[in-house]
Write a protein that holds these residues in place. Structure first.
Motif, PDB file in Angstrom:
ATOM      1  N   ARG A 148       0.818  -1.222   0.000  1.00 39.07           N
ATOM      2  CA  ARG A 148       0.000   0.000   0.000  1.00 39.07           C
ATOM      3  C   ARG A 148       0.850   1.269   0.000  1.00 39.07           C
ATOM      4  NH1 ARG A 148      -2.602  -0.133   6.056  1.00 39.07           N
ATOM      5  NH2 ARG A 148      -0.771   0.661   7.085  1.00 39.07           N
ATOM      6  N   LYS A 149       2.145   1.133   0.176  1.00 36.52           N
ATOM      7  CA  LYS A 149       3.053   2.278   0.097  1.00 36.52           C
ATOM      8  C   LYS A 149       3.549   2.510  -1.328  1.00 36.52           C
ATOM      9  CE  LYS A 149       4.800   1.454   4.740  1.00 36.52           C
ATOM     10  NZ  LYS A 149       5.939   0.961   5.499  1.00 36.52           N
ATOM     11  N   ASP A 150       3.261   1.575  -2.210  1.00 31.79           N
ATOM     12  CA  ASP A 150       3.788   1.614  -3.573  1.00 31.79           C
ATOM     13  C   ASP A 150       2.702   2.078  -4.539  1.00 31.79           C
ATOM     14  OD1 ASP A 150       4.445   0.577  -6.273  1.00 31.79           O
ATOM     15  OD2 ASP A 150       6.200  -0.244  -5.228  1.00 31.79           O
ATOM     16  N   LYS A 151       2.927   3.213  -5.187  1.00 35.89           N
ATOM     17  CA  LYS A 151       1.904   3.787  -6.078  1.00 35.89           C
ATOM     18  C   LYS A 151       1.554   2.864  -7.241  1.00 35.89           C
ATOM     19  CE  LYS A 151       2.783   8.560  -4.945  1.00 35.89           C
ATOM     20  NZ  LYS A 151       3.070   9.900  -5.387  1.00 35.89           N
ATOM     21  N   PHE A 152       2.535   2.138  -7.766  1.00 33.43           N
ATOM     22  CA  PHE A 152       2.235   1.225  -8.870  1.00 33.43           C
ATOM     23  C   PHE A 152       1.297   0.118  -8.413  1.00 33.43           C
ATOM     24  CE2 PHE A 152       2.912  -2.721 -11.172  1.00 33.43           C
ATOM     25  CZ  PHE A 152       2.586  -2.315 -12.455  1.00 33.43           C
ATOM     26  N   HIS A 153       1.561  -0.475  -7.266  1.00 38.78           N
ATOM     27  CA  HIS A 153       0.713  -1.563  -6.766  1.00 38.78           C
ATOM     28  C   HIS A 153      -0.697  -1.071  -6.440  1.00 38.78           C
ATOM     29  CE1 HIS A 153       3.649  -4.685  -6.954  1.00 38.78           C
ATOM     30  NE2 HIS A 153       4.500  -3.999  -6.206  1.00 38.78           N
ATOM     31  N   ILE A 154      -0.815   0.142  -5.966  1.00 40.03           N
ATOM     32  CA  ILE A 154      -2.144   0.717  -5.719  1.00 40.03           C
ATOM     33  C   ILE A 154      -2.877   0.906  -7.046  1.00 40.03           C
ATOM     34  CG2 ILE A 154      -3.367   2.787  -4.944  1.00 40.03           C
ATOM     35  CD1 ILE A 154      -1.154   3.033  -2.762  1.00 40.03           C
ATOM     36  N   TRP A 155      -2.174   1.448  -8.046  1.00 38.72           N
ATOM     37  CA  TRP A 155      -2.799   1.684  -9.350  1.00 38.72           C
ATOM     38  C   TRP A 155      -3.193   0.378 -10.022  1.00 38.72           C
ATOM     39  CZ3 TRP A 155      -1.675   0.219 -14.339  1.00 38.72           C
ATOM     40  CH2 TRP A 155      -2.456   0.826 -15.323  1.00 38.72           C
ATOM     41  N   ILE A 156      -2.284  -0.587 -10.084  1.00 41.35           N
ATOM     42  CA  ILE A 156      -2.579  -1.844 -10.791  1.00 41.35           C
ATOM     43  C   ILE A 156      -3.630  -2.656 -10.041  1.00 41.35           C
ATOM     44  CG2 ILE A 156      -0.793  -3.361  -9.816  1.00 41.35           C
ATOM     45  CD1 ILE A 156      -1.624  -3.160 -13.550  1.00 41.35           C
ATOM     46  N   SER A 157      -3.747  -2.465  -8.741  1.00 41.87           N
ATOM     47  CA  SER A 157      -4.811  -3.141  -7.997  1.00 41.87           C
ATOM     48  C   SER A 157      -6.177  -2.617  -8.405  1.00 41.87           C
ATOM     49  CB  SER A 157      -4.615  -2.963  -6.490  1.00 41.87           C
ATOM     50  OG  SER A 157      -3.514  -3.727  -6.057  1.00 41.87           O
ATOM     51  N   GLU A 158      -6.253  -1.342  -8.680  1.00 47.46           N
ATOM     52  CA  GLU A 158      -7.515  -0.746  -9.119  1.00 47.46           C
ATOM     53  C   GLU A 158      -7.832  -1.095 -10.571  1.00 47.46           C
ATOM     54  OE1 GLU A 158     -11.025   1.418  -8.807  1.00 47.46           O
ATOM     55  OE2 GLU A 158      -9.604   0.967  -7.196  1.00 47.46           O
ATOM     56  N   TYR A 159      -6.811  -1.142 -11.390  1.00 53.08           N
ATOM     57  CA  TYR A 159      -6.996  -1.361 -12.830  1.00 53.08           C
ATOM     58  C   TYR A 159      -6.378  -2.688 -13.289  1.00 53.08           C
ATOM     59  CZ  TYR A 159      -8.401   3.470 -12.603  1.00 53.08           C
ATOM     60  OH  TYR A 159      -9.052   4.630 -12.264  1.00 53.08           O
ATOM     61  N   HIS A 160      -6.505  -3.718 -12.484  1.00 51.29           N
ATOM     62  CA  HIS A 160      -5.904  -5.023 -12.785  1.00 51.29           C
ATOM     63  C   HIS A 160      -6.454  -5.653 -14.056  1.00 51.29           C
ATOM     64  CE1 HIS A 160      -9.444  -7.276 -11.388  1.00 51.29           C
ATOM     65  NE2 HIS A 160      -9.550  -6.284 -10.518  1.00 51.29           N
ATOM     66  N   TRP A 161      -7.579  -5.220 -14.514  1.00 49.67           N
ATOM     67  CA  TRP A 161      -8.210  -5.761 -15.723  1.00 49.67           C
ATOM     68  C   TRP A 161      -7.639  -5.154 -17.004  1.00 49.67           C
ATOM     69  CZ3 TRP A 161     -10.385  -1.768 -18.369  1.00 49.67           C
ATOM     70  CH2 TRP A 161     -10.639  -0.600 -17.625  1.00 49.67           C
ATOM     71  N   VAL A 162      -6.887  -4.079 -16.894  1.00 46.50           N
ATOM     72  CA  VAL A 162      -6.367  -3.402 -18.083  1.00 46.50           C
ATOM     73  C   VAL A 162      -5.369  -4.273 -18.860  1.00 46.50           C
ATOM     74  CG1 VAL A 162      -5.002  -1.412 -18.893  1.00 46.50           C
ATOM     75  CG2 VAL A 162      -6.871  -1.084 -17.249  1.00 46.50           C
ATOM     76  N   PRO A 163      -4.359  -4.895 -18.217  1.00 41.56           N
ATOM     77  CA  PRO A 163      -3.408  -5.688 -19.014  1.00 41.56           C
ATOM     78  C   PRO A 163      -4.055  -6.830 -19.800  1.00 41.56           C
ATOM     79  CG  PRO A 163      -2.461  -5.197 -16.880  1.00 41.56           C
ATOM     80  CD  PRO A 163      -3.900  -4.756 -16.824  1.00 41.56           C
ATOM     81  N   ILE A 164      -4.989  -7.559 -19.208  1.00 40.59           N
ATOM     82  CA  ILE A 164      -5.623  -8.656 -19.942  1.00 40.59           C
ATOM     83  C   ILE A 164      -6.521  -8.130 -21.056  1.00 40.59           C
ATOM     84  CG2 ILE A 164      -7.627  -8.991 -18.431  1.00 40.59           C
ATOM     85  CD1 ILE A 164      -7.237 -12.036 -18.845  1.00 40.59           C
ATOM     86  N   THR A 165      -7.119  -6.967 -20.856  1.00 36.65           N
ATOM     87  CA  THR A 165      -7.937  -6.356 -21.898  1.00 36.65           C
ATOM     88  C   THR A 165      -7.065  -5.910 -23.068  1.00 36.65           C
ATOM     89  OG1 THR A 165      -9.536  -5.619 -20.237  1.00 36.65           O
ATOM     90  CG2 THR A 165      -9.620  -4.526 -22.389  1.00 36.65           C
ATOM     91  N   VAL A 166      -5.961  -5.263 -22.771  1.00 32.64           N
ATOM     92  CA  VAL A 166      -5.034  -4.819 -23.823  1.00 32.64           C
ATOM     93  C   VAL A 166      -4.466  -6.031 -24.568  1.00 32.64           C
ATOM     94  CG1 VAL A 166      -2.798  -3.685 -24.248  1.00 32.64           C
ATOM     95  CG2 VAL A 166      -4.476  -2.636 -22.699  1.00 32.64           C
ATOM     96  N   LEU A 167      -4.062  -7.060 -23.811  1.00 37.81           N
ATOM     97  CA  LEU A 167      -3.552  -8.267 -24.454  1.00 37.81           C
ATOM     98  C   LEU A 167      -4.617  -8.902 -25.346  1.00 37.81           C
ATOM     99  CD1 LEU A 167      -1.378 -10.438 -24.890  1.00 37.81           C
ATOM    100  CD2 LEU A 167      -2.299 -11.600 -22.851  1.00 37.81           C
ATOM    101  N   GLY A 168      -5.846  -8.992 -24.851  1.00 38.46           N
ATOM    102  CA  GLY A 168      -6.933  -9.568 -25.635  1.00 38.46           C
ATOM    103  C   GLY A 168      -7.174  -8.808 -26.930  1.00 38.46           C
ATOM    104  N   LEU A 169      -7.190  -7.486 -26.852  1.00 39.08           N
ATOM    105  CA  LEU A 169      -7.382  -6.676 -28.061  1.00 39.08           C
ATOM    106  C   LEU A 169      -6.216  -6.852 -29.035  1.00 39.08           C
ATOM    107  CD1 LEU A 169      -8.845  -3.423 -26.468  1.00 39.08           C
ATOM    108  CD2 LEU A 169     -10.060  -5.120 -27.865  1.00 39.08           C
ATOM    109  N   ALA A 170      -5.002  -6.894 -28.513  1.00 34.65           N
ATOM    110  CA  ALA A 170      -3.831  -7.083 -29.380  1.00 34.65           C
ATOM    111  C   ALA A 170      -3.875  -8.457 -30.056  1.00 34.65           C
ATOM    112  CB  ALA A 170      -2.546  -6.929 -28.567  1.00 34.65           C
ATOM    113  N   LEU A 171      -4.235  -9.481 -29.307  1.00 29.24           N
ATOM    114  CA  LEU A 171      -4.332 -10.821 -29.894  1.00 29.24           C
ATOM    115  C   LEU A 171      -5.402 -10.874 -30.978  1.00 29.24           C
ATOM    116  CD1 LEU A 171      -3.949 -13.066 -26.716  1.00 29.24           C
ATOM    117  CD2 LEU A 171      -2.246 -12.663 -28.512  1.00 29.24           C
TER     118      LEU A 171
END
Length: 190
Positions: A148-171
């Motif tokens: 919870r002290k790490d801004k990246f981990h806070i951000w990716i926890s909120e938007y954890h669905w973005v990488p799989i969505t981007v990967l899906g669209l790219a595929l």
């Protein structure tokens, strides 16, 4: 109540319709994938399976973030975290906190996904009923002071669905429907 007389807790709770709908959609996509077989789709699905499961969940979320079993540069920690989000098992704050609680209370009251509360409950009932922890749940914060002290981990926890969505669209764009169905839907369900 003994483990053999308890009812599956899933039957005692209301469903979270958003989570349930996404799970149903992924299962439908997995079934559809069986009608779109290609060797390329299988091969890419196996690669993504390894990246998400072995690198992401096994090495990233579990060994590195949950247990701090090894040290690595921050960029590599973030890379493993993004790989883990491809499993669609939530962001690092949710996953790590839930796993730390599980280790603390294994198969005792309070274990978020104990099989003593029913097999279906342990598999997915705890997720689809909304009884699971959520990223913004303050109950999680005590279990992840490091994350919870790490801004990246806070951000990716909120938007954890973005990488799989981007990967899906790219595929989809680069390889077509068969690869999308195999590497995203069937792979995630398996």
């Amino acid at each position: 109540m003994s483990a053999t007389t308890r009812k599956d807790l899933t039957q005692l709770s209301n469903l979270n319709w958003m989570t349930t709908g996404i799970m149903v959609a992924f299962h439908i996509g997995a079934i559809a994938a069986l009608f779109f077989f290609s060797w390329k789709a299988l091969f890419i699905a196996l690669i993504v399976y390894w990246v998400a499961g072995s690198l992401g969940i096994g090495m990233g979320y579990h060994r590195l973030l949950t247990h701090r079993g090894f040290k690595c540069p921050k960029w590599f920690e973030y890379f493993l975290t993004v790989c883990a989000t491809l499993s669609l098992e939530g962001g690092p704050i949710f996953w790590v906190a839930t796993h730390r609680v599980h280790h603390q209370l294994t198969d005792k009251p309070g274990d978020p996904h104990s099989p003593r509360d029913g097999g279906f409950w342990a598999h997915m009932g705890w997720i689809i009923t909304g009884k699971t922890f959520h990223n913004n749940n303050t109950d999680l914060l005590a279990y992840v002071p490091d994350l919870r002290k790490d801004k990246f981990h806070i951000w990716i926890s909120e938007y954890h669905w973005v990488p799989i969505t981007v990967l899906g669209l790219a595929l989809l764009v680069f390889f077509g429907w068969a690869v999308l169905l195999w590497a995203i839907f069937l792979r995630t369900v398996l």
